[in-house]
Design a protein around this motif. Sequence first.
Motif, PDB file in Angstrom:
ATOM      1  N   ALA A 117      35.956  26.743  29.346  1.00 22.60           N
ATOM      2  CA  ALA A 117      36.306  28.052  28.784  1.00 22.60           C
ATOM      3  C   ALA A 117      37.003  28.304  27.059  1.00 22.60           C
ATOM      4  CB  ALA A 117      37.874  29.007  29.280  1.00 22.60           C
ATOM      5  N   ASN A 118      38.196  26.999  26.794  1.00 18.54           N
ATOM      6  CA  ASN A 118      37.766  26.500  25.248  1.00 18.54           C
ATOM      7  C   ASN A 118      36.948  26.213  24.655  1.00 18.54           C
ATOM      8  OD1 ASN A 118      40.911  26.864  25.891  1.00 18.54           O
ATOM      9  ND2 ASN A 118      41.910  25.530  25.968  1.00 18.54           N
ATOM     10  N   ILE A 119      36.002  25.594  25.166  1.00 13.49           N
ATOM     11  CA  ILE A 119      34.616  24.741  24.172  1.00 13.49           C
ATOM     12  C   ILE A 119      34.188  26.508  24.092  1.00 13.49           C
ATOM     13  CG2 ILE A 119      32.815  23.907  24.711  1.00 13.49           C
ATOM     14  CD1 ILE A 119      34.748  21.347  26.499  1.00 13.49           C
ATOM     15  N   ALA A 120      33.335  26.431  25.053  1.00 10.72           N
ATOM     16  CA  ALA A 120      33.111  27.905  25.034  1.00 10.72           C
ATOM     17  C   ALA A 120      33.548  29.052  24.275  1.00 10.72           C
ATOM     18  CB  ALA A 120      32.946  28.800  25.925  1.00 10.72           C
ATOM     19  N   GLY A 121      34.991  29.314  24.188  1.00  2.00           N
ATOM     20  CA  GLY A 121      35.612  30.080  22.818  1.00  2.00           C
ATOM     21  C   GLY A 121      35.026  29.453  21.399  1.00  2.00           C
ATOM     22  N   ALA A 122      35.458  27.953  20.913  1.00  2.00           N
ATOM     23  CA  ALA A 122      35.348  26.953  20.127  1.00  2.00           C
ATOM     24  C   ALA A 122      33.761  27.621  19.685  1.00  2.00           C
ATOM     25  CB  ALA A 122      36.051  26.182  20.307  1.00  2.00           C
ATOM     26  N   LEU A 123      32.874  27.058  20.288  1.00  3.01           N
ATOM     27  CA  LEU A 123      31.335  26.198  20.287  1.00  3.01           C
ATOM     28  C   LEU A 123      31.436  28.206  19.335  1.00  3.01           C
ATOM     29  CD1 LEU A 123      30.220  24.598  23.307  1.00  3.01           C
ATOM     30  CD2 LEU A 123      30.641  24.232  20.360  1.00  3.01           C
ATOM     31  N   CYS A 124      31.434  29.221  20.514  1.00  7.09           N
ATOM     32  CA  CYS A 124      31.223  30.715  20.052  1.00  7.09           C
ATOM     33  C   CYS A 124      31.631  30.749  18.237  1.00  7.09           C
ATOM     34  CB  CYS A 124      31.881  32.004  20.460  1.00  7.09           C
ATOM     35  SG  CYS A 124      31.792  33.671  19.874  1.00  7.09           S
ATOM     36  N   ALA A 125      32.815  30.838  18.281  1.00  7.45           N
ATOM     37  CA  ALA A 125      33.319  30.516  16.279  1.00  7.45           C
ATOM     38  C   ALA A 125      32.222  29.636  15.620  1.00  7.45           C
ATOM     39  CB  ALA A 125      34.321  30.003  16.494  1.00  7.45           C
ATOM     40  N   THR A 126      31.184  29.367  15.799  1.00  7.93           N
ATOM     41  CA  THR A 126      30.338  28.088  15.424  1.00  7.93           C
ATOM     42  C   THR A 126      29.568  28.973  14.796  1.00  7.93           C
ATOM     43  OG1 THR A 126      29.016  27.147  16.490  1.00  7.93           O
ATOM     44  CG2 THR A 126      30.908  26.178  16.025  1.00  7.93           C
ATOM     45  N   LYS A 127      28.983  30.512  15.271  1.00  3.62           N
ATOM     46  CA  LYS A 127      27.965  31.195  14.522  1.00  3.62           C
ATOM     47  C   LYS A 127      28.705  32.501  13.537  1.00  3.62           C
ATOM     48  CE  LYS A 127      24.813  28.964  17.024  1.00  3.62           C
ATOM     49  NZ  LYS A 127      23.906  28.836  18.763  1.00  3.62           N
ATOM     50  N   LYS A 128      27.884  33.121  13.386  1.00  2.00           N
ATOM     51  CA  LYS A 128      27.975  34.247  13.266  1.00  2.00           C
ATOM     52  C   LYS A 128      27.821  35.555  14.178  1.00  2.00           C
ATOM     53  CE  LYS A 128      28.985  37.973   9.393  1.00  2.00           C
ATOM     54  NZ  LYS A 128      29.927  37.933   9.868  1.00  2.00           N
ATOM     55  N   GLY A 129      28.500  36.162  14.004  1.00  2.00           N
ATOM     56  CA  GLY A 129      28.366  37.164  15.350  1.00  2.00           C
ATOM     57  C   GLY A 129      29.397  37.274  16.691  1.00  2.00           C
ATOM     58  N   ALA A 130      28.390  38.194  17.703  1.00  2.00           N
ATOM     59  CA  ALA A 130      29.189  38.100  18.836  1.00  2.00           C
ATOM     60  C   ALA A 130      28.182  37.431  19.952  1.00  2.00           C
ATOM     61  CB  ALA A 130      29.913  39.356  19.226  1.00  2.00           C
ATOM     62  N   ILE A 131      26.316  38.624  20.312  1.00  2.00           N
ATOM     63  CA  ILE A 131      26.144  38.099  20.948  1.00  2.00           C
ATOM     64  C   ILE A 131      25.477  37.007  20.918  1.00  2.00           C
ATOM     65  CG2 ILE A 131      23.954  38.829  22.271  1.00  2.00           C
ATOM     66  CD1 ILE A 131      26.719  40.394  23.308  1.00  2.00           C
ATOM     67  N   PRO A 132      25.181  36.949  19.377  1.00  2.00           N
ATOM     68  CA  PRO A 132      24.050  35.073  19.363  1.00  2.00           C
ATOM     69  C   PRO A 132      24.870  33.911  19.341  1.00  2.00           C
ATOM     70  CG  PRO A 132      23.872  37.629  17.061  1.00  2.00           C
ATOM     71  CD  PRO A 132      25.186  37.373  18.734  1.00  2.00           C
TER      72      PRO A 132
END
Length: 144
Positions: A117-132
């Motif tokens: 879950a930490n990794i998923a959250g961190a990887l999400c931060a590497t791109k702009k926007g929520a869904i993309p």
Amino acid sequence: MGKPKKALDTMIEPVESGFVDILKMSEEEVLLYEKDVNNFYNRIKDKVKIFLVTFGEKGSMVFFKEKSYFVDTIKVDVVDTTGCGDCFVGMVLYEISKFLPVENLSEDEIIKIVRKANIAGALCATKKGAIPAIPEYTQVLERL
């Protein structure tokens, strides 16, 4: 205090009434209720089965079966934090669903789940926007 106090009381009521099995909060949210995370956990420990606290780039903490574990995360170049908490929770719930009921989880398994879950959250931060920015499951596994 008025309306803010009433809002805080309303938000915590289902937890204190025992209607919540899995609770995730950010450190900032916890500090609205208590002076530190451990104090808040002591307040709710008989009410929830799993309590998760996120600390952003530092990682997260999980309280499970009366023990606590700090789980680190990966370092990333942050572009946008929108959706990171949602990715974290989504991964936790997906992974926990493989072991239901929650009591079937071992301490090692909950730590592995929180790490993903930490990794998923961190990887999400590497791109702009929520869904993309939602990472593919395979991307999370590659970073374990």
